[in-house]
Design a protein around this motif. Structure first.
Motif, PDB file in Angstrom:
ATOM      1  N   CYS A   1      88.079  58.771  42.947  1.00 35.00           N
ATOM      2  CA  CYS A   1      88.588  57.427  42.655  1.00 35.00           C
ATOM      3  C   CYS A   1      87.696  56.735  41.631  1.00 35.00           C
ATOM      4  O   CYS A   1      88.188  56.092  40.698  1.00 35.00           O
ATOM      5  N   ALA A   2      86.384  56.881  41.811  1.00 35.68           N
ATOM      6  CA  ALA A   2      85.456  56.271  40.855  1.00 35.68           C
ATOM      7  C   ALA A   2      85.634  56.882  39.467  1.00 35.68           C
ATOM      8  O   ALA A   2      85.595  56.171  38.458  1.00 35.68           O
ATOM      9  N   ARG A   3      85.833  58.205  39.411  1.00 27.43           N
ATOM     10  CA  ARG A   3      86.071  58.866  38.127  1.00 27.43           C
ATOM     11  C   ARG A   3      87.272  58.238  37.414  1.00 27.43           C
ATOM     12  O   ARG A   3      87.201  57.911  36.218  1.00 27.43           O
ATOM     13  N   ASN A   4      88.356  58.075  38.150  1.00 22.24           N
ATOM     14  CA  ASN A   4      89.551  57.481  37.563  1.00 22.24           C
ATOM     15  C   ASN A   4      89.328  56.035  37.148  1.00 22.24           C
ATOM     16  O   ASN A   4      89.820  55.585  36.103  1.00 22.24           O
ATOM     17  N   ALA A   5      88.582  55.295  37.960  1.00 20.88           N
ATOM     18  CA  ALA A   5      88.318  53.896  37.640  1.00 20.88           C
ATOM     19  C   ALA A   5      87.444  53.781  36.394  1.00 20.88           C
ATOM     20  O   ALA A   5      87.709  52.950  35.511  1.00 20.88           O
ATOM     21  N   VAL A   6      86.404  54.598  36.309  1.00 14.17           N
ATOM     22  CA  VAL A   6      85.507  54.548  35.150  1.00 14.17           C
ATOM     23  C   VAL A   6      86.276  54.865  33.868  1.00 14.17           C
ATOM     24  O   VAL A   6      86.053  54.226  32.824  1.00 14.17           O
ATOM     25  N   ARG A   7      87.165  55.814  33.926  1.00 13.11           N
ATOM     26  CA  ARG A   7      87.955  56.158  32.740  1.00 13.11           C
ATOM     27  C   ARG A   7      88.769  54.970  32.237  1.00 13.11           C
ATOM     28  O   ARG A   7      89.070  54.876  31.034  1.00 13.11           O
ATOM     29  N   ARG A   8      89.101  54.056  33.127  1.00 12.69           N
ATOM     30  CA  ARG A   8      89.909  52.899  32.758  1.00 12.69           C
ATOM     31  C   ARG A   8      89.058  51.658  32.483  1.00 12.69           C
ATOM     32  O   ARG A   8      89.430  50.818  31.673  1.00 12.69           O
ATOM     33  N   MET A   9      87.940  51.524  33.176  1.00 11.54           N
ATOM     34  CA  MET A   9      87.109  50.322  33.057  1.00 11.54           C
ATOM     35  C   MET A   9      86.077  50.388  31.939  1.00 11.54           C
ATOM     36  O   MET A   9      85.765  49.376  31.307  1.00 11.54           O
ATOM     37  N   SER A  10      85.508  51.555  31.706  1.00 14.80           N
ATOM     38  CA  SER A  10      84.337  51.676  30.845  1.00 14.80           C
ATOM     39  C   SER A  10      84.605  51.219  29.415  1.00 14.80           C
ATOM     40  O   SER A  10      85.614  51.600  28.800  1.00 14.80           O
ATOM     41  N   THR A  11      83.689  50.439  28.881  1.00 10.87           N
ATOM     42  CA  THR A  11      83.804  50.045  27.477  1.00 10.87           C
ATOM     43  C   THR A  11      83.684  51.254  26.560  1.00 10.87           C
ATOM     44  O   THR A  11      84.183  51.232  25.432  1.00 10.87           O
ATOM     45  N   ALA A  12      83.063  52.323  27.051  1.00 10.35           N
ATOM     46  CA  ALA A  12      82.957  53.556  26.259  1.00 10.35           C
ATOM     47  C   ALA A  12      84.309  54.227  26.091  1.00 10.35           C
ATOM     48  O   ALA A  12      84.499  55.045  25.195  1.00 10.35           O
ATOM     49  N   HIS A  13      85.266  53.880  26.974  1.00 16.56           N
ATOM     50  CA  HIS A  13      86.622  54.419  26.893  1.00 16.56           C
ATOM     51  C   HIS A  13      87.620  53.357  26.441  1.00 16.56           C
ATOM     52  O   HIS A  13      88.831  53.534  26.613  1.00 16.56           O
ATOM     53  N   GLY A  14      87.112  52.240  25.920  1.00 18.33           N
ATOM     54  CA  GLY A  14      87.992  51.181  25.454  1.00 18.33           C
ATOM     55  C   GLY A  14      88.389  50.187  26.522  1.00 18.33           C
ATOM     56  O   GLY A  14      89.246  49.328  26.278  1.00 18.33           O
ATOM     57  N   GLY A  15      87.785  50.284  27.708  1.00 19.34           N
ATOM     58  CA  GLY A  15      88.103  49.363  28.796  1.00 19.34           C
ATOM     59  C   GLY A  15      87.353  48.051  28.671  1.00 19.34           C
ATOM     60  O   GLY A  15      86.506  47.862  27.786  1.00 19.34           O
ATOM     61  N   ALA A  16      87.662  47.138  29.585  1.00 15.30           N
ATOM     62  CA  ALA A  16      87.069  45.798  29.556  1.00 15.30           C
ATOM     63  C   ALA A  16      86.021  45.600  30.638  1.00 15.30           C
ATOM     64  O   ALA A  16      85.577  44.488  30.887  1.00 15.30           O
ATOM     65  N   GLY A  17      85.619  46.692  31.294  1.00 19.58           N
ATOM     66  CA  GLY A  17      84.631  46.588  32.360  1.00 19.58           C
ATOM     67  C   GLY A  17      85.298  46.433  33.715  1.00 19.58           C
ATOM     68  O   GLY A  17      86.524  46.437  33.840  1.00 19.58           O
ATOM     69  N   GLY A  18      84.482  46.295  34.747  1.00 15.98           N
ATOM     70  CA  GLY A  18      85.019  46.147  36.088  1.00 15.98           C
ATOM     71  C   GLY A  18      83.927  46.304  37.132  1.00 15.98           C
ATOM     72  O   GLY A  18      82.731  46.355  36.804  1.00 15.98           O
ATOM     73  N   ALA A  19      84.349  46.383  38.386  1.00 17.99           N
ATOM     74  CA  ALA A  19      83.391  46.493  39.489  1.00 17.99           C
ATOM     75  C   ALA A  19      83.905  47.481  40.526  1.00 17.99           C
ATOM     76  O   ALA A  19      85.108  47.519  40.816  1.00 17.99           O
ATOM     77  N   ILE A  20      82.991  48.267  41.058  1.00 19.49           N
ATOM     78  CA  ILE A  20      83.294  49.221  42.118  1.00 19.49           C
ATOM     79  C   ILE A  20      82.406  48.899  43.310  1.00 19.49           C
ATOM     80  O   ILE A  20      81.197  48.700  43.152  1.00 19.49           O
ATOM     81  N   VAL A  21      83.012  48.838  44.495  1.00 18.83           N
ATOM     82  CA  VAL A  21      82.244  48.672  45.724  1.00 18.83           C
ATOM     83  C   VAL A  21      82.571  49.831  46.650  1.00 18.83           C
ATOM     84  O   VAL A  21      83.738  50.059  46.994  1.00 18.83           O
ATOM     85  N   ASN A  22      81.544  50.576  47.025  1.00 14.49           N
ATOM     86  CA  ASN A  22      81.708  51.667  47.982  1.00 14.49           C
ATOM     87  C   ASN A  22      81.360  51.172  49.375  1.00 14.49           C
ATOM     88  O   ASN A  22      80.307  50.561  49.578  1.00 14.49           O
ATOM     89  N   VAL A  23      82.238  51.434  50.322  1.00 12.26           N
ATOM     90  CA  VAL A  23      81.982  51.023  51.705  1.00 12.26           C
ATOM     91  C   VAL A  23      81.293  52.178  52.413  1.00 12.26           C
ATOM     92  O   VAL A  23      81.904  53.193  52.739  1.00 12.26           O
ATOM     93  N   SER A  24      80.011  52.024  52.612  1.00 11.11           N
ATOM     94  CA  SER A  24      79.200  53.037  53.259  1.00 11.11           C
ATOM     95  C   SER A  24      79.111  52.706  54.749  1.00 11.11           C
ATOM     96  O   SER A  24      80.085  52.268  55.352  1.00 11.11           O
ATOM     97  N   SER A  25      77.966  52.876  55.341  1.00  9.53           N
ATOM     98  CA  SER A  25      77.791  52.596  56.766  1.00  9.53           C
ATOM     99  C   SER A  25      76.310  52.526  57.077  1.00  9.53           C
ATOM    100  O   SER A  25      75.494  53.217  56.447  1.00  9.53           O
ATOM    101  N   ALA A  26      75.966  51.728  58.071  1.00  5.21           N
ATOM    102  CA  ALA A  26      74.589  51.730  58.568  1.00  5.21           C
ATOM    103  C   ALA A  26      74.205  53.117  59.077  1.00  5.21           C
ATOM    104  O   ALA A  26      73.024  53.466  59.137  1.00  5.21           O
ATOM    105  N   ALA A  27      75.203  53.928  59.416  1.00  2.81           N
ATOM    106  CA  ALA A  27      74.941  55.299  59.869  1.00  2.81           C
ATOM    107  C   ALA A  27      74.198  56.103  58.818  1.00  2.81           C
ATOM    108  O   ALA A  27      73.463  57.036  59.148  1.00  2.81           O
ATOM    109  N   ALA A  28      74.369  55.749  57.539  1.00  4.60           N
ATOM    110  CA  ALA A  28      73.652  56.459  56.478  1.00  4.60           C
ATOM    111  C   ALA A  28      72.148  56.299  56.634  1.00  4.60           C
ATOM    112  O   ALA A  28      71.374  57.173  56.230  1.00  4.60           O
ATOM    113  N   ARG A  29      71.723  55.169  57.206  1.00  2.00           N
ATOM    114  CA  ARG A  29      70.300  54.923  57.450  1.00  2.00           C
ATOM    115  C   ARG A  29      69.862  55.419  58.824  1.00  2.00           C
ATOM    116  O   ARG A  29      68.724  55.842  59.012  1.00  2.00           O
ATOM    117  N   LEU A  30      70.769  55.349  59.789  1.00  2.00           N
ATOM    118  CA  LEU A  30      70.411  55.590  61.193  1.00  2.00           C
ATOM    119  C   LEU A  30      70.677  57.017  61.654  1.00  2.00           C
ATOM    120  O   LEU A  30      70.115  57.475  62.643  1.00  2.00           O
TER     121      LEU A  30
END
Length: 247
Positions: free
Chosen positions: A118-147
């Motif tokens: 999903c991030a790959r597809n989003a970057v292809r559309r958002m990145s100024t290197a690909h002619g995009g206007a930018g954007g934001a990605i938020v990944n929903v992780s978990s406290a389990a990653a720490r615990l």
């Protein structure tokens, strides 16, 4: 105009994010795998408030579904301006020696490979290197990653650890291309996901052990996610926000 894409938006944290984005006037596309009725209800609530929302069925374990999802968003709204990688699965509680390879493949496919695709597809559309206007990605992780989630979901915890590493690496990779990438790590939140793991009352069991003495609500996690997507967080990237009651 683009839109914000929320994967796994028919219930729990994803639904709370979609609803909050809708209240703030964002155009929202949310995905679901099976529960079309719940997805339709979330979208109907957004539209009843004057917003714009579209439900799209997509199995995050299927790369073809992810490609179709982004093509659908392109056709309906134009390129995505925001992505919330929220869809995730966990399986029945068990110890590491009970894990089997098919379970591991399922968990990693949805929790690690899908957000990366999903991030790959989003970057292809958002990145100024690909002619995009930018954007934001938020990944929903978990406290389990720490615990580590010992005795329950070490595979799920490991998948979220991988997502954390990806978050940091991608954030640095595209920081100069108009894209911000951040993560929210929820703790014990009242969602239906705990029933998937075989213990619907897990949050109530754990609540007395938490510093704040209670579980969290999906809406509390959604506020952090929506802030990271917003212009108010314009100088924030590669960052992790723990929404875990101090745990």
């Amino acid at each position: 105009m683009g839109c914000v894409l929320v994967t796994g938006g028919s219930r729990g944290i994803g639904a709370a994010v979609a609803l909050e984005l809708g209240r703030r006037g964002e155009r929202v596309c949310l995905t679901y795998r099976q529960d079309a009725e719940s997805a339709a209800t979330v979208c109907a609530t957004i539209m009843a408030g004057g917003g714009v929302a579209l439900p799209v069925r997509a199995d995050m374990a299927e790369p073809e579904d992810i490609e179709r999802l982004f093509a659908t968003v392109d056709a309906e709204f134009g390129p995505v301006t925001g992505l919330v990688n929220n869809a995730a699965i966990l399986e029945k509680q068990c110890r590491a020696e009970e894990l089997d390879v098919e379970r591991l493949r399922r968990v990693m496919a949805v929790n690690v490979i899908a957000p990366m695709l999903c991030a790959r597809n989003a970057v292809r559309r958002m990145s100024t290197a690909h002619g995009g206007a930018g954007g934001a990605i938020v990944n929903v992780s978990s406290a389990a990653a720490r615990l580590g989630s010992p005795g329950e979901y070490v595979d799920y915890a490991a998948s979220k650890g991988a997502l954390d590493t990806f978050t940091r690496g991608l954030a640095l990779e595209v920081a100069g291309e108009g894209i911000r990438v951040n993560s929210v790590r929820p703790g014990f939140i009242y969602t239906e996901m705990h029933a998937d793991g075989g213990e619907p009352g897990r949050v109530d069991r754990m609540a007395p052990t938490l510093p704040m003495g209670r579980g969290g609500r999906p809406e509390e996690v959604a506020e952090a996610i929506v802030w990271l997507l917003s212009e108010q967080a314009s100088y924030v990237t590669g960052t992790f926000i723990d929404v875990a009651g101090g745990r």
